[in-house]
Motif scaffolding. Structure first.
Motif, mmCIF file in Angstrom:
data_model
loop_
_atom_site.group_PDB
_atom_site.id
_atom_site.type_symbol
_atom_site.label_atom_id
_atom_site.label_comp_id
_atom_site.label_asym_id
_atom_site.label_seq_id
_atom_site.Cartn_x
_atom_site.Cartn_y
_atom_site.Cartn_z
ATOM 1 N N ASP A 1 0.852 -1.189 0.000
ATOM 2 C CA ASP A 1 0.000 0.000 0.000
ATOM 3 C C ASP A 1 0.884 1.234 0.000
ATOM 4 O O ASP A 1 1.865 1.305 0.761
ATOM 5 N N ILE A 2 0.564 2.198 -0.850
ATOM 6 C CA ILE A 2 1.300 3.465 -0.833
ATOM 7 C C ILE A 2 0.295 4.613 -0.698
ATOM 8 O O ILE A 2 -0.765 4.609 -1.327
ATOM 9 N N GLY A 3 0.610 5.569 0.138
ATOM 10 C CA GLY A 3 -0.271 6.715 0.368
ATOM 11 C C GLY A 3 0.514 7.851 0.964
ATOM 12 O O GLY A 3 1.622 7.672 1.486
ATOM 13 N N GLY A 4 -0.049 9.035 0.901
ATOM 14 C CA GLY A 4 0.593 10.209 1.475
ATOM 15 C C GLY A 4 0.381 10.276 2.977
ATOM 16 O O GLY A 4 -0.205 9.372 3.580
ATOM 17 N N PRO A 5 0.811 11.349 3.624
ATOM 18 C CA PRO A 5 0.731 11.443 5.090
ATOM 19 C C PRO A 5 -0.658 11.815 5.617
ATOM 20 O O PRO A 5 -0.892 11.741 6.823
ATOM 21 N N ASP A 6 -1.589 12.212 4.736
ATOM 22 C CA ASP A 6 -2.894 12.695 5.187
ATOM 23 C C ASP A 6 -4.000 11.702 4.850
ATOM 24 O O ASP A 6 -4.049 11.170 3.735
ATOM 25 N N VAL A 7 -4.886 11.453 5.785
ATOM 26 C CA VAL A 7 -6.094 10.677 5.562
ATOM 27 C C VAL A 7 -7.267 11.641 5.660
ATOM 28 O O VAL A 7 -7.495 12.261 6.705
ATOM 29 N N LEU A 8 -8.015 11.786 4.566
ATOM 30 C CA LEU A 8 -9.066 12.799 4.470
ATOM 31 C C LEU A 8 -10.318 12.195 3.850
ATOM 32 O O LEU A 8 -10.257 11.161 3.185
ATOM 33 N N THR A 9 -11.443 12.847 4.028
ATOM 34 C CA THR A 9 -12.624 12.525 3.239
ATOM 35 C C THR A 9 -12.555 13.332 1.953
ATOM 36 O O THR A 9 -11.820 14.331 1.854
ATOM 37 N N PHE A 10 -13.328 12.919 0.950
ATOM 38 C CA PHE A 10 -13.351 13.695 -0.286
ATOM 39 C C PHE A 10 -13.915 15.087 -0.014
ATOM 40 O O PHE A 10 -13.492 16.076 -0.622
ATOM 41 N N LEU A 11 -14.849 15.174 0.935
ATOM 42 C CA LEU A 11 -15.400 16.468 1.330
ATOM 43 C C LEU A 11 -14.292 17.366 1.880
ATOM 44 O O LEU A 11 -14.178 18.541 1.503
ATOM 45 N N ALA A 12 -13.451 16.804 2.751
ATOM 46 C CA ALA A 12 -12.341 17.588 3.308
ATOM 47 C C ALA A 12 -11.343 17.965 2.228
ATOM 48 O O ALA A 12 -10.760 19.059 2.260
ATOM 49 N N MET A 13 -11.148 17.069 1.256
ATOM 50 C CA MET A 13 -10.236 17.382 0.159
ATOM 51 C C MET A 13 -10.741 18.577 -0.642
ATOM 52 O O MET A 13 -9.958 19.455 -1.040
#
Length: 486
Positions: A206-218
């Motif tokens: 799994d690869i991902g950035g440092p932030d976990v967000l909802t699409f709404l927050a994005m």
């Protein structure tokens, strides 16, 4: 190392190939049509091999003497993309094994982890491709990324247009699902680093950035980075993925055929469940790129017209490979043409600047309403419409999208040939030429060509021909006038 990059005409492959070259690797790109890579800035440094992953007999030469092979293709947008991807992955794995390739690297999508969760067809297909490659004889690294944030990516364009165009919106419930976006620069870093994994590594990461967000927050954070007011977003239950994709297709440049699988993927939470890749490809000294920084970098690229590749760069597997036919007998019957010529009181260099600048923000130099209506009609029947725009406002290269056309040929200073990708009962091209006329003057020659398919094709040409004097005639006059005013 010797690297084979499939999908080099696409968004990720078109950025990975020059990165590998810059790192000192030898790069061979596999393309169905070598001409599609003729004008990319790094073409002279790479080897281009023609081949098709769905035609196994074309693959041995491309895979010969390769150390690392990258699988970066997909058939998204086709009616039966799952079967097409399954066939391509099987042929790729077999060709890599027979050629003695030492490492395969594949960029896939996240896998839903919740019990009983049924993955979307898009995610199901990406996961199946990963399993096929992992089951092959060559050690494989499957990198699973969710939303990729970078200038020109389909996900970023979807986020950008929705947020910029709609200060208030009613949205589906999936905008509250958690997502772990990743910057395109970090995706490329992992792809390049995966080439040096130890031979015993055969697994998914799994690869991902440092932030976990909802699409709404994005969307809200995008608005903040872009200097927009806070958006009013109201999630509601009735908007299904199918309705959502039509909504996305209406507002953004991403057509329904691509928007639907992207939206269906977003109905699942997409969060990395491990970060094991850091044991092999360490995080950069400053850490992975955060969401806000990734958006800022992408917007800067868009603003400065430095977008290297876009989601629309790749043409579908069913796109015609034949060039413009010039012999009606060869084409099997009727060829309709509309030819316009104008004397231009300006040199060919000025005329060419106007020709190469057509489309996108500059428009098509005639009857904007007619072009807009044609674009909207194309969107209504599932086509790409006009909103794909162009990658660069001043320069074009072979193979890239230009509104609902694709650049088929360029002879700098002389010829621009576009192939239509709107929904048509036939095939169409538009040619624009700049010819010297002596004494510092030039001549503009414009030719529209249409090959009808059956009776609907003939009826189509008959229905639009009466408007050609306004649309194509006006286009020729205004292009000539534009060159004279430079």
């Amino acid at each position: 190392m010797r690297c084979l990059v499939t999908g080099a005409t696409g968004y990720i492959g078109g950025r990975l190939a020059p990165r590998l070259l810059d790192e000192g690797h030898q790069v061979r790109c596999l393309a169905r049509n070598a001409g599609r890579l003729r004008d990319v800035p790094w073409a002279a440094r790479a080897e281009i091999a023609e081949g098709d992953l769905r035609r196994p007999d074309t693959l041995p030469a491309a895979f010969a003497d390769v150390d690392v092979a990258y699988y970066l293709v997909h058939s998204l947008g086709q009616a039966d993309f799952e079967a097409a991807d399954r066939e391509a992955a099987t042929n790729f794995a077999r060709a890599a094994a027979e050629a003695g390739v030492r490492r395969v690297v594949y960029l896939g999508g996240p896998e839903p982890k919740e019990d009983g969760e049924v993955p979307s067809p898009h995610l199901r297909s990406r996961a199946e491709v990963g399993r096929i490659l992992l089951a092959g004889e060559v050690p494989t690294a499957v990198l699973r990324a969710a939303v990729i944030i970078g200038s020109g990516s389909a996900s970023f364009e979807m986020l950008r247009y929705l947020t910029e165009r709609l200060p208030a919106m009613v949205t589906p419930r999936w905008v509250r699902n958690r997502i772990q976006p990743i910057a395109v620069r970090d995706v490329l870093r992992y792809l390049a680093g995966a080439a040096t994994l130890p031979p015993e590594v055969n697994r998914a990461f799994d690869i991902g950035g440092p932030d976990v967000l909802t699409f709404l927050a994005m969307m809200q954070r995008y608005a903040q980075v872009a200097g927009l007011r806070r958006r009013i977003i109201v999630p509601v239950r009735p908007l299904t993925p199918s309705l959502s994709s039509h909504w996305v297709g209406l507002i953004t440049p991403v057509p329904n055929a691509i928007a639907r699988p992207l939206v269906e993927s977003l109905i699942h939470e997409a969060v990395a469940h491990e970060h094991d890749i850091a044991g092999y490809v360490p995080d950069p000294p400053g850490g992975l790129t955060g969401f806000d920084q990734a958006v800022g970098l992408a917007l800067a690229k868009v603003r400065d017209a430095q977008v290297e590749t876009r989601w629309s760069t790749a043409s579908g597997p069913d796109a015609p490979a034949e060039p413009l036919p010039s012999d009606p007998k060869w084409s099997g019957g009727t060829v309709y043409t509309d030819v316009r010529e104008r004397a231009v009181d300006a040199p060919t260099s000025a005329l060419w600047r106007v020709i190469e600048g057509v489309g996108g923000e500059h428009g098509w130099y005639s009857f904007p309403l007619a072009w807009s209506v044609r674009g909207w009609l194309d969107r209504l029947v599932g086509g790409v419409g006009l909103r794909r725009g162009r990658r660069d406002p001043h320069r074009l290269q072979v193979g890239e999208a230009l509104d609902f056309w694709r650049v088929e040929e360029i002879v700098p200073g002389q010829l621009l040939r576009l192939r239509a990708e709107m929904r048509l009962p036939g095939r169409a091209w538009l040619e624009m030429r700049a010819e010297p006329a002596g004494d510092g003057r030039s001549r503009y020659v414009q030719r529209a060509v249409f090959l009808p398919r059956g009776l609907p094709g003939h009826a189509y040409w008959g229905s639009v021909a009466p408007f050609h004097a306004i649309v194509f005639g006006g286009m020729a006059r205004n292009i000539a006038r534009g060159a004279e005013q430079l």
